[in-house]
Design an enzyme around this catalytic site. Sequence first.
Site, PDB file in Angstrom:
ATOM      1  N   SER A 124      -6.013   0.049  -7.346  1.00  0.00           N
ATOM      2  CA  SER A 124      -5.091   0.538  -6.322  1.00  0.00           C
ATOM      3  C   SER A 124      -5.673   1.761  -5.619  1.00  0.00           C
ATOM      4  O   SER A 124      -6.443   2.529  -6.212  1.00  0.00           O
ATOM      5  CB  SER A 124      -3.790   0.914  -7.033  1.00  0.00           C
ATOM      6  OG  SER A 124      -2.984   1.688  -6.197  1.00  0.00           O
ATOM      7  N   TYR A 148       1.331   5.583 -13.309  1.00  0.00           N
ATOM      8  CA  TYR A 148       0.855   4.277 -12.829  1.00  0.00           C
ATOM      9  C   TYR A 148      -0.590   4.385 -12.347  1.00  0.00           C
ATOM     10  O   TYR A 148      -1.455   3.592 -12.731  1.00  0.00           O
ATOM     11  CB  TYR A 148       1.765   3.771 -11.694  1.00  0.00           C
ATOM     12  CG  TYR A 148       1.153   2.615 -10.945  1.00  0.00           C
ATOM     13  CD1 TYR A 148       1.053   1.360 -11.541  1.00  0.00           C
ATOM     14  CD2 TYR A 148       0.634   2.782  -9.662  1.00  0.00           C
ATOM     15  CE1 TYR A 148       0.458   0.300 -10.863  1.00  0.00           C
ATOM     16  CE2 TYR A 148       0.042   1.734  -8.983  1.00  0.00           C
ATOM     17  CZ  TYR A 148      -0.041   0.499  -9.588  1.00  0.00           C
ATOM     18  OH  TYR A 148      -0.641  -0.537  -8.930  1.00  0.00           O
ATOM     19  N   LYS A 152      -4.375   2.683 -13.744  1.00  0.00           N
ATOM     20  CA  LYS A 152      -5.393   1.968 -12.951  1.00  0.00           C
ATOM     21  C   LYS A 152      -6.750   2.646 -13.099  1.00  0.00           C
ATOM     22  O   LYS A 152      -7.776   1.992 -13.296  1.00  0.00           O
ATOM     23  CB  LYS A 152      -4.975   1.921 -11.474  1.00  0.00           C
ATOM     24  CG  LYS A 152      -3.758   1.067 -11.215  1.00  0.00           C
ATOM     25  CD  LYS A 152      -4.028  -0.388 -11.554  1.00  0.00           C
ATOM     26  CE  LYS A 152      -2.808  -1.265 -11.482  1.00  0.00           C
ATOM     27  NZ  LYS A 152      -2.994  -2.590 -12.025  1.00  0.00           N
TER      28      LYS A 152
HETATM   29  N1  LIG Z   1       2.094  -4.651  -4.907  1.00  0.00           N
HETATM   30  C1  LIG Z   1       1.441  -3.513  -4.704  1.00  0.00           C
HETATM   31  O1  LIG Z   1       1.857  -2.692  -3.872  1.00  0.00           O
HETATM   32  C2  LIG Z   1       0.166  -3.203  -5.459  1.00  0.00           C
HETATM   33  C3  LIG Z   1      -0.718  -2.244  -4.960  1.00  0.00           C
HETATM   34  C4  LIG Z   1      -1.886  -1.953  -5.673  1.00  0.00           C
HETATM   35  C5  LIG Z   1      -2.129  -2.605  -6.887  1.00  0.00           C
HETATM   36  N2  LIG Z   1      -1.239  -3.509  -7.353  1.00  0.00           N
HETATM   37  C6  LIG Z   1      -1.506  -4.156  -8.645  1.00  0.00           C
HETATM   38  O2  LIG Z   1      -1.699  -5.545  -8.438  1.00  0.00           O
HETATM   39  C7  LIG Z   1      -1.224  -6.295  -9.549  1.00  0.00           C
HETATM   40  C8  LIG Z   1      -0.249  -7.333  -9.053  1.00  0.00           C
HETATM   41  O3  LIG Z   1       0.786  -6.682  -8.349  1.00  0.00           O
HETATM   42  P1  LIG Z   1       2.077  -7.448  -7.845  1.00  0.00           P
HETATM   43  O4  LIG Z   1       2.609  -6.702  -6.687  1.00  0.00           O
HETATM   44  O5  LIG Z   1       1.808  -8.894  -7.718  1.00  0.00           O
HETATM   45  O6  LIG Z   1       3.047  -7.175  -9.084  1.00  0.00           O
HETATM   46  P2  LIG Z   1       4.083  -8.150  -9.791  1.00  0.00           P
HETATM   47  O7  LIG Z   1       4.899  -7.321 -10.713  1.00  0.00           O
HETATM   48  O8  LIG Z   1       4.778  -8.991  -8.799  1.00  0.00           O
HETATM   49  O9  LIG Z   1       3.107  -9.094 -10.650  1.00  0.00           O
HETATM   50  C9  LIG Z   1       2.602  -8.718 -11.891  1.00  0.00           C
HETATM   51  C10 LIG Z   1       2.812  -9.892 -12.844  1.00  0.00           C
HETATM   52  O10 LIG Z   1       2.285  -9.540 -14.125  1.00  0.00           O
HETATM   53  C11 LIG Z   1       3.207  -9.973 -15.116  1.00  0.00           C
HETATM   54  N3  LIG Z   1       2.975  -9.143 -16.299  1.00  0.00           N
HETATM   55  C12 LIG Z   1       3.136  -7.793 -16.431  1.00  0.00           C
HETATM   56  N4  LIG Z   1       2.758  -7.419 -17.655  1.00  0.00           N
HETATM   57  C13 LIG Z   1       2.328  -8.538 -18.311  1.00  0.00           C
HETATM   58  C14 LIG Z   1       1.818  -8.798 -19.609  1.00  0.00           C
HETATM   59  N5  LIG Z   1       1.656  -7.830 -20.517  1.00  0.00           N
HETATM   60  N6  LIG Z   1       1.487 -10.076 -19.936  1.00  0.00           N
HETATM   61  C15 LIG Z   1       1.646 -11.083 -19.041  1.00  0.00           C
HETATM   62  N7  LIG Z   1       2.122 -10.896 -17.804  1.00  0.00           N
HETATM   63  C16 LIG Z   1       2.466  -9.639 -17.448  1.00  0.00           C
HETATM   64  C17 LIG Z   1       4.583  -9.850 -14.486  1.00  0.00           C
HETATM   65  O11 LIG Z   1       5.524 -10.701 -15.087  1.00  0.00           O
HETATM   66  C18 LIG Z   1       4.277 -10.246 -13.039  1.00  0.00           C
HETATM   67  O12 LIG Z   1       4.435 -11.640 -12.857  1.00  0.00           O
HETATM   68  C19 LIG Z   1      -0.589  -5.276 -10.503  1.00  0.00           C
HETATM   69  O13 LIG Z   1      -1.523  -4.948 -11.505  1.00  0.00           O
HETATM   70  C20 LIG Z   1      -0.330  -4.086  -9.604  1.00  0.00           C
HETATM   71  O14 LIG Z   1      -0.328  -2.872 -10.313  1.00  0.00           O
HETATM   72  C21 LIG Z   1      -0.103  -3.836  -6.669  1.00  0.00           C
END
Ligand SMILES: NC(=O)c1ccc[n+]([C@@H]2O[C@H](COP(=O)([O-])OP(=O)(O)OC[C@H]3O[C@@H](n4cnc5c(N)ncnc54)[C@H](O)[C@@H]3O)[C@@H](O)[C@H]2O)c1
Length: 335
Positions: A124, A148, A152
């Site tokens: 991120s 958070y 990362k």
């Molecule tokens: N959406 C954003 O703004 C953003 C920005 C930068 C980075 N990210 C990173 O990208 C990744 C995906 O983000 P997203 O927006 O799709 O989030 P999201 O919460 O929609 O998806 C994450 C998925 O991981 C699953 N999950 C969490 N912990 C788990 C575990 N221990 N075992 C199995 N499954 C697990 C959740 O059920 C979910 O389906 C994340 O790591 C997030 O931190 C997101």
Amino acid sequence: MKILLTGGAGYIGSHTAVELLNKGYEIVIADNFSNSDPKVLDRIKQITNKTFVHYEVDVSDYNAFEKVFIKEKIDTVIHFAGYKAVGESVKLPMMYYENNLMATITLINLMNKYGVENCIFSSSAAVYDSSVARLLTEETPLSCTNTYGYTKLMSEQIFKDAARANPRLSIVLLRYFNPIGSHESGMIGDNPNGIPNNLLPFITRVAIGKLERLSVFGNDYDTRDGTGVRDYIHVVDLALGHIAAIDYCKEHKGAIAINLGTGKGYSVLEIVHAFEKASGRKIPYVFTARREGDVDEYYASTTLAKQVLGWEAKFGIEQMCASAWNWQKQNPDGY
Ligand SMILES: NC(=O)c1ccc[n+]([C@@H]2O[C@H](COP(=O)([O-])OP(=O)(O)OC[C@H]3O[C@@H](n4cnc5c(N)ncnc54)[C@H](O)[C@@H]3O)[C@@H](O)[C@H]2O)c1
């Protein structure tokens, strides 16, 4: 070629799953649905007319997750699984460290044990010290303002150490800026629980009548209109960035961090107005106090992504807003 998507039922994972299936990749999804709905799996199948295997599993549980590696011959992992709510991470830091770090460590241990060499990690822009520059390059100093972000940054370090110890590993750390928007079908999209943390889901909930008005945090920033400026990227562009990273992994070893953004910044009010235009709905808003840790303006340097991945974002802000609205309109109560 078989790609394992941890957290593949989530917002970014589901969009990446669609693009991978459309391009003919075989995929396996491992998700515990802690922040997603199993219905998303059927939606992915409907959009692509393709099928795939999924495992309901906590990827930080070594014994349970190992079963996936025993049953599937994985070429590359895309590691999305993790918690992502900044405010919650500050209130519940141990829950965030435990889930996000243990998921990463367990995954790397299993990759090493089963000879899986390629991994793309969801990092991120939260890893950057965004107070030092507006244009954030991969060389910008790293520092976080919340738990958070630290999960990362620490995961990045764990991946780098793993790649140094095992020279067969190829790790791409993708630093996402602000993913928004939805697949053109409107069948999958960002579906946060409760009050959304991010701007676009908040706006779409105001537009659909579930929330009364948007709170805009601060109107005295040193920007064009006083509201904070960020780099928003269409989630489908982001998904395609992962596919470019899969190709990169085939040819390179070691660990590399790469920004995925558009290189353009939009203010909160510019996003509100773009959304109003795309949806035809008025978004009432109020200005409230600044949020701790927020800075005036930042956006991604996209040079490295162009150079090494041959990738750049294509969608403009109008398409991002229109697709976010299309998803919300078709799914007023989420999945
Ligand atoms: N959406 C954003 O703004 C953003 C920005 C930068 C980075 N990210 C990173 O990208 C990744 C995906 O983000 P997203 O927006 O799709 O989030 P999201 O919460 O929609 O998806 C994450 C998925 O991981 C699953 N999950 C969490 N912990 C788990 C575990 N221990 N075992 C199995 N499954 C697990 C959740 O059920 C979910 O389906 C994340 O790591 C997030 O931190 C997101």
